[in-house]
Design a protein around this motif. Structure first.
Motif, PDB file in Angstrom:
ATOM      1  N   GLY A  73       0.789  -1.234   0.000  1.00 15.60           N
ATOM      2  CA  GLY A  73       0.000   0.000   0.000  1.00 15.60           C
ATOM      3  C   GLY A  73       0.814   1.273   0.000  1.00 15.60           C
ATOM      4  N   LYS A  74       2.129   1.152   0.086  1.00 17.17           N
ATOM      5  CA  LYS A  74       2.989   2.344   0.107  1.00 17.17           C
ATOM      6  C   LYS A  74       2.899   3.096  -1.239  1.00 17.17           C
ATOM      7  CE  LYS A  74       7.842   3.242  -0.182  1.00 17.17           C
ATOM      8  NZ  LYS A  74       8.993   2.672  -0.776  1.00 17.17           N
ATOM      9  N   PRO A  75       2.818   4.457  -1.186  1.00 21.62           N
ATOM     10  CA  PRO A  75       2.796   5.195  -2.461  1.00 21.62           C
ATOM     11  C   PRO A  75       4.102   4.976  -3.222  1.00 21.62           C
ATOM     12  CG  PRO A  75       2.277   6.648  -0.600  1.00 21.62           C
ATOM     13  CD  PRO A  75       2.768   5.355  -0.018  1.00 21.62           C
ATOM     14  N   MET A  76       3.985   4.728  -4.501  1.00 17.27           N
ATOM     15  CA  MET A  76       5.192   4.454  -5.298  1.00 17.27           C
ATOM     16  C   MET A  76       5.096   5.134  -6.665  1.00 17.27           C
ATOM     17  SD  MET A  76       4.573   0.611  -6.679  1.00 17.27           S
ATOM     18  CE  MET A  76       3.834   0.464  -8.292  1.00 17.27           C
ATOM     19  N   ILE A  77       6.239   5.239  -7.302  1.00 16.77           N
ATOM     20  CA  ILE A  77       6.291   5.813  -8.649  1.00 16.77           C
ATOM     21  C   ILE A  77       5.998   4.693  -9.642  1.00 16.77           C
ATOM     22  CG2 ILE A  77       7.856   6.819 -10.355  1.00 16.77           C
ATOM     23  CD1 ILE A  77       9.330   7.928  -7.727  1.00 16.77           C
ATOM     24  N   PRO A  78       5.004   4.877 -10.517  1.00 17.12           N
ATOM     25  CA  PRO A  78       4.716   3.800 -11.474  1.00 17.12           C
ATOM     26  C   PRO A  78       5.914   3.546 -12.399  1.00 17.12           C
ATOM     27  CG  PRO A  78       3.223   5.675 -11.793  1.00 17.12           C
ATOM     28  CD  PRO A  78       4.185   6.069 -10.738  1.00 17.12           C
ATOM     29  N   VAL A  79       6.179   2.293 -12.649  1.00 16.34           N
ATOM     30  CA  VAL A  79       7.287   1.926 -13.555  1.00 16.34           C
ATOM     31  C   VAL A  79       6.691   1.152 -14.725  1.00 16.34           C
ATOM     32  CG1 VAL A  79       9.487   0.712 -13.764  1.00 16.34           C
ATOM     33  CG2 VAL A  79       8.860   1.761 -11.594  1.00 16.34           C
ATOM     34  N   ALA A  80       7.074   1.537 -15.932  1.00 15.86           N
ATOM     35  CA  ALA A  80       6.527   0.871 -17.123  1.00 15.86           C
ATOM     36  C   ALA A  80       6.929  -0.602 -17.139  1.00 15.86           C
ATOM     37  CB  ALA A  80       7.054   1.561 -18.380  1.00 15.86           C
ATOM     38  N   ALA A  81       5.983  -1.469 -17.515  1.00 16.25           N
ATOM     39  CA  ALA A  81       6.243  -2.911 -17.587  1.00 16.25           C
ATOM     40  C   ALA A  81       7.403  -3.220 -18.526  1.00 16.25           C
ATOM     41  CB  ALA A  81       4.977  -3.632 -18.041  1.00 16.25           C
ATOM     42  N   GLU A  82       7.574  -2.408 -19.578  1.00 14.87           N
ATOM     43  CA  GLU A  82       8.668  -2.625 -20.540  1.00 14.87           C
ATOM     44  C   GLU A  82      10.029  -2.511 -19.837  1.00 14.87           C
ATOM     45  OE1 GLU A  82       6.218  -0.523 -20.955  1.00 14.87           O
ATOM     46  OE2 GLU A  82       5.177  -1.178 -22.748  1.00 14.87           O
ATOM     47  N   ALA A 122       8.180 -13.730 -16.284  1.00 10.05           N
ATOM     48  CA  ALA A 122       7.156 -13.475 -17.291  1.00 10.05           C
ATOM     49  C   ALA A 122       6.080 -12.514 -16.782  1.00 10.05           C
ATOM     50  CB  ALA A 122       6.524 -14.786 -17.715  1.00 10.05           C
ATOM     51  N   ASN A 123       5.952 -12.366 -15.447  1.00  6.98           N
ATOM     52  CA  ASN A 123       4.821 -11.604 -14.911  1.00  6.98           C
ATOM     53  C   ASN A 123       5.159 -10.144 -14.601  1.00  6.98           C
ATOM     54  OD1 ASN A 123       6.498 -12.261 -12.854  1.00  6.98           O
ATOM     55  ND2 ASN A 123       4.919 -12.816 -11.385  1.00  6.98           N
ATOM     56  N   VAL A 124       5.712  -9.452 -15.544  1.00  8.04           N
ATOM     57  CA  VAL A 124       6.110  -8.060 -15.313  1.00  8.04           C
ATOM     58  C   VAL A 124       4.906  -7.142 -15.084  1.00  8.04           C
ATOM     59  CG1 VAL A 124       8.407  -8.026 -16.348  1.00  8.04           C
ATOM     60  CG2 VAL A 124       6.409  -7.775 -17.795  1.00  8.04           C
ATOM     61  N   GLU A 125       3.755  -7.477 -15.671  1.00  7.73           N
ATOM     62  CA  GLU A 125       2.547  -6.657 -15.459  1.00  7.73           C
ATOM     63  C   GLU A 125       2.194  -6.660 -13.973  1.00  7.73           C
ATOM     64  OE1 GLU A 125       1.092  -4.856 -17.632  1.00  7.73           O
ATOM     65  OE2 GLU A 125       2.012  -5.599 -19.484  1.00  7.73           O
ATOM     66  N   PHE A 126       2.347  -7.822 -13.340  1.00 11.62           N
ATOM     67  CA  PHE A 126       2.085  -7.941 -11.902  1.00 11.62           C
ATOM     68  C   PHE A 126       3.142  -7.178 -11.111  1.00 11.62           C
ATOM     69  CE2 PHE A 126       3.032 -10.725  -8.091  1.00 11.62           C
ATOM     70  CZ  PHE A 126       2.034 -10.182  -7.288  1.00 11.62           C
ATOM     71  N   LEU A 127       4.405  -7.339 -11.484  1.00  8.83           N
ATOM     72  CA  LEU A 127       5.494  -6.647 -10.784  1.00  8.83           C
ATOM     73  C   LEU A 127       5.352  -5.125 -10.883  1.00  8.83           C
ATOM     74  CD1 LEU A 127       8.676  -8.725 -11.672  1.00  8.83           C
ATOM     75  CD2 LEU A 127       7.402  -8.729  -9.541  1.00  8.83           C
ATOM     76  N   ARG A 141       6.238 -14.827  -8.424  1.00  3.03           N
ATOM     77  CA  ARG A 141       4.807 -15.079  -8.189  1.00  3.03           C
ATOM     78  C   ARG A 141       3.967 -14.620  -9.364  1.00  3.03           C
ATOM     79  NH1 ARG A 141       2.516 -12.161  -3.231  1.00  3.03           N
ATOM     80  NH2 ARG A 141       0.577 -12.367  -4.371  1.00  3.03           N
ATOM     81  N   LYS A 142       2.839 -15.269  -9.565  1.00  2.08           N
ATOM     82  CA  LYS A 142       1.892 -14.830 -10.596  1.00  2.08           C
ATOM     83  C   LYS A 142       0.836 -13.977  -9.911  1.00  2.08           C
ATOM     84  CE  LYS A 142       3.288 -17.326 -14.178  1.00  2.08           C
ATOM     85  NZ  LYS A 142       4.016 -16.651 -15.179  1.00  2.08           N
ATOM     86  N   GLU A 143       0.156 -13.125 -10.648  1.00  7.29           N
ATOM     87  CA  GLU A 143      -0.925 -12.301 -10.094  1.00  7.29           C
ATOM     88  C   GLU A 143      -2.071 -13.202  -9.666  1.00  7.29           C
ATOM     89  OE1 GLU A 143      -3.131  -8.188 -11.265  1.00  7.29           O
ATOM     90  OE2 GLU A 143      -2.098  -9.347 -12.781  1.00  7.29           O
ATOM     91  N   ARG A 147      10.362  -2.346  -2.842  1.00  7.98           N
ATOM     92  CA  ARG A 147      10.649  -3.250  -1.719  1.00  7.98           C
ATOM     93  C   ARG A 147       9.938  -4.586  -1.891  1.00  7.98           C
ATOM     94  NH1 ARG A 147      11.562  -0.536   4.021  1.00  7.98           N
ATOM     95  NH2 ARG A 147      13.152   0.927   3.354  1.00  7.98           N
ATOM     96  N   CYS A 148       8.709  -4.548  -2.394  1.00  8.12           N
ATOM     97  CA  CYS A 148       7.923  -5.782  -2.545  1.00  8.12           C
ATOM     98  C   CYS A 148       8.288  -6.556  -3.814  1.00  8.12           C
ATOM     99  CB  CYS A 148       6.431  -5.455  -2.559  1.00  8.12           C
ATOM    100  SG  CYS A 148       5.867  -4.675  -1.033  1.00  8.12           S
ATOM    101  N   ARG A 149       8.826  -5.858  -4.800  1.00  5.88           N
ATOM    102  CA  ARG A 149       9.107  -6.486  -6.093  1.00  5.88           C
ATOM    103  C   ARG A 149      10.063  -7.686  -6.007  1.00  5.88           C
ATOM    104  NH1 ARG A 149      10.734  -1.725  -9.076  1.00  5.88           N
ATOM    105  NH2 ARG A 149       8.737  -0.780  -8.718  1.00  5.88           N
ATOM    106  N   PRO A 150      11.238  -7.557  -5.374  1.00  5.02           N
ATOM    107  CA  PRO A 150      12.181  -8.688  -5.409  1.00  5.02           C
ATOM    108  C   PRO A 150      11.611  -9.972  -4.820  1.00  5.02           C
ATOM    109  CG  PRO A 150      13.280  -6.709  -4.651  1.00  5.02           C
ATOM    110  CD  PRO A 150      11.811  -6.394  -4.690  1.00  5.02           C
TER     111      PRO A 150
END
Ligand code: SF4
Ligand code: SF4
Length: 167
Positions: free
Chosen positions: A126-135, A145-150, A164-166, A156-159
Motif C-alpha cells: 500500500g505504500k505510495p510508489m512511482i509507477p514503472v513501465a512494464a517494458e 514473465a509476470n512483469v505486469e504484476f510486478l 509469483r503470478k498475479e 521493496r515488494c518487487r524482489p
C-alpha cells in the motif's frame, strides 16, 4: 552600365537571397538541439537528469500533498547540452528541433516544460510508489514473465514477489 542594369534587374526578379526568418520559415540544421520535451509516463524519477544538468535547469520536487512529483525544465536556463537526454534511462526526455526561445520578460516564469508523476499505491504493502513501465521491468527481470504484476509493486515488494503470478 548595361551589364550593371541587367544584374540589378536579375536580382530584383530573383527576390531576396537572405533567410526570411523571423518573418518566414527557415531551415533546421540536422542534429539541432532545441527545447526539451518531457514524457511523465516514461519517467521513473531516478533524478539522473537533475544530477547531470549543466544549466541547473531541471527540478524534481515532491508535491505539497505528497501525491507525486513535479518535474520542471526551465527553457531559459537550459544550455541545450543534451546530457539529460543522453543519460535518461527511459527516454523520458527528448530534445526537439524547436529553437524558438525568445519570450517576453513577463513570460519568463511560464517558459517551462513540466509534468507530474503521480504516485500509485503498491498493491502489496500500500505504500505510495512511482509507477514503472512494464517494458522497463521486463529489461530488469529478464527471466520473469509476470512483469505486469510486478509493475503494481513497489521496489521493496518487487524482489520477493518476482516469481509469483498475479492472483
Ligand atoms: S539540455 Fe543540458 S542544460 Fe538543458 S535541461 Fe538538459 S542537461 Fe540541463
Ligand atoms: S526524466 Fe529520465 S533521467 Fe530524469 S528522472 Fe525521469 S527517468 Fe530519470
Amino acid at each position: 552600365m548595361g551589364s550593371y542594369l541587367k544584374t540589378v534587374i536579375q536580382n530584383l526578379l530573383k527576390g531576396p537571397s537572405t533567410d526570411p526568418y523571423p518573418f518566414g520559415k527557415t531551415f533546421e540544421p540536422k542534429g539541432l538541439r532545441g527545447k526539451i520535451r518531457f514524457n511523465s509516463q516514461a519517467c521513473v524519477a531516478c533524478r539522473t537528469c537533475e544530477h547531470v544538468c549543466a544549466g541547473n535547469a531541471i527540478r524534481i520536487k515532491e508535491a505539497e500533498d505528497k501525491s507525486g512529483l513535479h518535474f520542471v525544465v526551465w527553457h531559459n536556463t537550459c544550455a541545450f547540452c543534451g546530457l539529460c537526454e543522453h543519460y535518461c534511462p527511459t527516454k523520458a526526455i527528448r530534445m526537439t528541433a524547436d529553437y524558438h526561445t525568445a519570450h517576453s520578460q513577463a513570460e519568463k516564469y511560464n517558459y517551462v516544460e513540466q509534468g507530474f508523476i503521480k504516485y500509485v499505491p503498491c498493491s502489496c504493502c500500500g505504500k505510495p510508489m512511482i509507477p514503472v513501465a512494464a517494458e522497463l521491468l521486463a529489461l530488469a527481470y529478464k527471466e520473469t514473465a509476470n512483469v505486469e504484476f510486478l509493475a503494481q509493486l513497489c521496489e521493496r515488494c518487487r524482489p520477493g514477489n518476482r516469481l509469483r503470478k498475479e492472483e
